[in-house]
Scaffold this motif. Structure first.
Motif, PDB file in Angstrom:
ATOM      1  N   LEU A 342      39.275 -18.034  -3.442  1.00  0.00           N
ATOM      2  CA  LEU A 342      38.726 -16.931  -4.037  1.00  0.00           C
ATOM      3  C   LEU A 342      39.891 -15.625  -4.003  1.00  0.00           C
ATOM      4  CD1 LEU A 342      36.050 -16.002  -5.140  1.00  0.00           C
ATOM      5  CD2 LEU A 342      35.331 -15.391  -2.831  1.00  0.00           C
ATOM      6  N   PHE A 364      33.304 -19.153  -9.645  1.00  0.00           N
ATOM      7  CA  PHE A 364      32.921 -19.271  -8.238  1.00  0.00           C
ATOM      8  C   PHE A 364      32.777 -20.973  -8.031  1.00  0.00           C
ATOM      9  CE2 PHE A 364      30.648 -20.351  -4.308  1.00  0.00           C
ATOM     10  CZ  PHE A 364      31.208 -19.365  -3.289  1.00  0.00           C
ATOM     11  N   CYS A 367      36.129 -22.334  -7.833  1.00  0.00           N
ATOM     12  CA  CYS A 367      37.155 -22.272  -6.420  1.00  0.00           C
ATOM     13  C   CYS A 367      36.502 -23.357  -5.678  1.00  0.00           C
ATOM     14  CB  CYS A 367      36.529 -20.732  -6.037  1.00  0.00           C
ATOM     15  SG  CYS A 367      37.487 -19.350  -6.943  1.00  0.00           S
ATOM     16  N   TYR A 470      33.046  -8.719  -5.593  1.00  0.00           N
ATOM     17  CA  TYR A 470      34.188  -9.622  -4.782  1.00  0.00           C
ATOM     18  C   TYR A 470      33.898  -9.877  -3.200  1.00  0.00           C
ATOM     19  CZ  TYR A 470      38.645 -11.227  -3.487  1.00  0.00           C
ATOM     20  OH  TYR A 470      39.674 -12.005  -3.177  1.00  0.00           O
ATOM     21  N   TYR A 473      30.872 -12.216  -2.343  1.00  0.00           N
ATOM     22  CA  TYR A 473      31.142 -13.669  -2.613  1.00  0.00           C
ATOM     23  C   TYR A 473      31.702 -14.256  -1.268  1.00  0.00           C
ATOM     24  CZ  TYR A 473      29.991 -14.244  -7.558  1.00  0.00           C
ATOM     25  OH  TYR A 473      29.478 -14.218  -8.713  1.00  0.00           O
ATOM     26  N   HIS A 474      32.681 -13.386  -0.597  1.00  0.00           N
ATOM     27  CA  HIS A 474      33.319 -13.762   0.647  1.00  0.00           C
ATOM     28  C   HIS A 474      32.284 -13.771   1.638  1.00  0.00           C
ATOM     29  CE1 HIS A 474      37.524 -14.187  -0.120  1.00  0.00           C
ATOM     30  NE2 HIS A 474      37.835 -13.020  -0.788  1.00  0.00           N
TER      31      HIS A 474
END
Length: 798
Positions: A342, A364, A367, A470, A473-474
């Motif tokens: 990511l 995603f 990834c 962003y 997502y982490h």
């Protein structure tokens, strides 16, 4: 240290470098007026400094080998280990013809316990395990047995004795157990995970001591060098760093940079020096030339990938010996890899596409896919048949392709996208058809229209996330990714046991081969190396059967049916093998008696006999096998026995041991040929049908009317469920359960049943890849994709 290049030729250390560490360690040691204490402090500091210096230049998988070797050597000098016990731990001998009386230990493990029980310290271990099976079962089956207390009086044994017992019972936990052992004997500072601080290492460097980065795929250490340079006012902009990426025509640029830097005190970064093999000798000379009399601030940083095989290693010894070596490895585990994938993108990436929801969703999943294919390598052949260098570029290009296709099409072109990612971007690396199927299956499971509704799971308990930013997502990964386990890759937990066992076997095998040849620990209980070799040699010669007399066999066979031809070929190949065994052993025997000069070949043979491995000169004539010499020889005698039975009257055995052939394909082809002749079918329009019976080998008394029964196959990655007649999930710790007898016959291609089946590859050994034999269609109630991701295959050798 100087023995480490046996593991990987890039591990070169010089006496000069060792002296430097030695002297710095003396200065660092805590002073004391008490002589005894001073000597202790010195020993401790020197040992630890040498360990740290060496370990920073080793790959993770080799650090533990080096650590174990250091610990054992230190303990041998202190007379704190019993050589016979250490020898058992490293060699792991096992009786081949025993059956385990308890269900929680495999036959091989029980054979090792039998050998161990012959030593005084372990007398009655075998009968104790049988007598208190319940208590031992609980111990053996615990999650972390190395931390548990051994049953009864066995808990009072020494640390090394416990390692010996644990290796028999849970070989997969040995890497953890060795770590604990070292911590107990040498101190916890040896086993703490340390990240290398470049600023610290830089202080140890000098104009005559370059820094050498040993590269791994997907890691760029040069960012760290540039960051350090900025702090010390060395940058590419101010002209004090010369960064040269080597490749065609860059050599003169690098030579000029070194000259300027040595004079003016700059840094030179030489990337990928392994790409310019011819120029390396010149580089070695230049680096040596400027190592004295140059500006004090002058430094050289080099990077190179290690060679894939020892033979293809090209980096000159001088460059390696005098530099401080640092390995840089990508993070391990799904968590680190998914974050890292990511990290290649930003909030801007997420916002650049007009079909934002679709783009983010697929990005995603890509990834996750990228992290899975890269990290699946650690499971060996059950992960991928062959290792592939997937890299960050594959992922970033895939995302660019995704962007372009989504912008250019009114609807999401799912099939096109999967094809581009699976066959071109990632598939471009892949050379094995089964690996290609695996890659394709991942993409068809992860990237499909249902993902937009949030109905697609990337792993059990881990759905494709909703549309987030962003940072979101982490955070989603931090909060929702299940703990690291083979389930994240679609594999069964047994895959980890298999991979850990292989790792621990490699560790002990390497430490064994690095033991000093002349030490007391060499032959275990006081017998010399030569005596050990001689006794193994005599035992093999004594049991070696006479060759098959081919002329007699040919006279005996009335007609040359396809099966008879196979029998001839097999007997002939067995003759070649037994002839080579007899010839080489007789020659070595004369060498040991002093009647012949010992040659390099004889030396290799003696080494193999000593280490219980199958000699190279025999494997050339043999079949692929992963067994140790003792087990391999027992297996070979069984193969000869089968051939003897078959060639007495050339009647096909009631059930055929498929693994007993040099060339199992020829036997399977013979089934097709004989049925084609009988039914007058064209051979090219036929294929094999495989039916798994409910019987085991002993219950089959006569061969079928046509086709053949075969036995001796094992399943890896799943098991065969006899009641339902389908593939089912493995049971824990059953790595390769035995298959029932299988009935194999030929049928016309147009009669093949393709519904509810899994196309299962058959391999000769666990290394898979080049040992592929055939594909068997097996019945499954669940969708075949599940078994593809689990790496399910049939093996001819467990």
């Amino acid at each position: 240290m100087s023995d480490l290049n046996k593991i990987n030729p890039i591990y070169q250390f010089s006496l000069k470098a060792f002296h430097g560490i030695f002297e710095k360690a003396i200065q660092r040691a805590t002073p004391s007026d008490d002589i005894k204490e001073r000597v202790m402090n010195l020993t401790d500091e020197i040992t630890y400094s040498v360990y740290v210096y060496t370990a920073q230049g080793l790959f993770e998988r080799d650090k533990l080998i080096f650590l174990a070797q250091v610990a054992f050597q230190v303990l041998i000098i202190k007379k704190e280990v019993n050589p016979a016990e250490l020898d058992f731990l490293l060699r792991f001998p096992s009786k081949t013809d025993v059956t385990s009386p308890v269900d929680f230990l495999q036959h091989h493990c029980w054979g090792a316990i039998k050998v161990l029980s012959e030593m005084d310290e372990f007398r009655n271990l075998d009968s104790d395990i049988e007598g208190s099976a319940k208590r031992w079962k609980k111990f053996v089956e615990s999650e972390v047995p190395e931390k548990e207390v051994f049953p009864k009086e066995w808990k009072n044994k020494s640390a090394l004795q416990k390692l010996c017992m644990l290796r028999c019972m849970r070989p997969d936990r040995m890497t953890y157990a060795i770590r604990d052992f070292v911590e107990e004997k040498m101190g916890s500072k040896y086993v703490e995970g340390r990240s290398i601080e470049l600023a610290k290492v830089y202080k140890e460097s000098s104009p005559s001591t370059p820094l050498f980065f040993i590269l791994s795929p997907g890691v760029d250490p040069l960012k760290d060098v540039e960051d350090l340079g900025r702090k010390l006012n060395f940058t590419i902009e101010n002209g004090r760093i010369h960064n040269v990426s080597l490749g065609q025509g860059q050599e003169p640029v690098a030579e000029r940079a070194l000259e300027v830097a040595a004079e003016q005190g700059h840094w030179v970064i030489l990337q990928n020096i392994h790409l310019v093999a011819r120029w390396l000798r010149t580089l070695d000379k230049i680096v040596e030339q400027y190592s004295t009399g140059s500006h004090d601030d002058y430094r050289v940083f080099m990077s190179a990938e290690p060679a894939p095989t020892p033979e293809s290693h090209i980096i000159p010894q001088g460059l390696l010996e005098n530099s401080i070596k640092i390995t840089n490895e990508p993070p391990t585990g799904m968590f680190a890899n998914l974050h890292k994938a990511l990290n290649l993108f930003t909030q801007d990436t997420l916002e650049m596409c007009t079909k934002e929801i679709e783009f983010k969703c697929i990005l995603f999943a890509l990834c996750y896919f990228h992290a899975v294919v890269a990290e699946r390598r650690k499971f060996g052949a059950q992960g991928w048949n062959r290792p592939y260098p997937f890299n960050n570029g594959d992922l970033t290009i895939s995302v660019n392709v995704l962007f372009n296709y989504l912008e250019a099409n009114p609807k999401v072109p799912w099939d096109d996208l999967r094809y581009l990612f699976g066959e071109i971007m990632y598939g471009g690396h892949i050379t094995d058809d089964w690996d290609r199927r695996l890659c394709r299956t991942y993409l068809s499971e992860y990237i499909r229209a249902e993902m937009l509704e949030g109905e697609v799971y990337l792993a059990p308990g881990f759905p494709v996330p909703p549309s987030l930013d962003y940072k979101g997502y982490h955070m989603y990964i931090d909060e929702n990714l299940p703990p690291e386990s083979p389930y994240l890759y679609g594999l069964h937990p047994n895959a980890e046991i298999g991979f850990l066992t292989v790792t621990s076997d490699r560790l002990f095998r390497t430490v064994l081969e690095m033991q000093p040849k002349e030490s007391d620990a060499g032959g275990g209980a006081g017998i010399s190396r030569e005596e050990k070799v001689k006794s193994v040699l005599d035992e093999i010669i004594e049991r070696l059967p006479e060759p098959f007399i081919m002329a007699e066999l040919m006279a005996k066979a009335e007609e040359k049916t396809p099966y008879v031809v196979v029998a001839f070929q097999e007997c002939e190949r067995m003759n070649f093998l037994t002839h080579e065994i007899r010839r080489s052993l007789k020659e070595l025997d004369l060498g040991l008696k002093g009647e012949l000069t010992i040659t390099a070949d004889m030396e290799d043979l003696a080494n193999a006999l000593f280490y219980d491995t199958v000699p190279e000169s025999w494997t050339r004539y043999a079949y692929p096998s992963l067994l140790s010499l003792g087990a391999w020889y027992a297996d070979m005698l069984l193969r000869i026995r089968e051939l003897e039975v078959w060639t007495t009257d050339f009647v096909l055995p009631a059930t055929v041991w498929l693994a007993g052939f040099f060339n199992p394909q020829s036997f399977l082809t013979a089934i097709m040929q004989s049925m084609a002749r009988k039914n007058e079918w064209p051979l090219d329009k036929m294929c094999l049908a495989v039916d798994v019976t409910k019987k085991n080998r002993e219950e089959i008394t006569a061969p079928p009317r046509e086709g053949s029964y075969v036995h001796g196959l094992f399943m890896e990655g799943a098991r065969w469920d006899i009641p339902s007649g389908t593939i089912a999930d493995s049971r824990l710790k059953e790595l390769t359960p035995m298959m029932p007898v299988m009935f194999i016959r030929a049928i016309p291609v147009d009669r093949v049943d393709t519904k509810n089946i899994y196309e299962c590859p058959v391999y000769k050994t666990r290394t898979r890849g080049p040992t592929y034999v055939w594909t068997f269609n097996l019945k499954t109630k669940e969708k075949a994709a599940k078994w593809v991701l689990a790496g399910v295959a049939l093996l001819l050798q467990s």
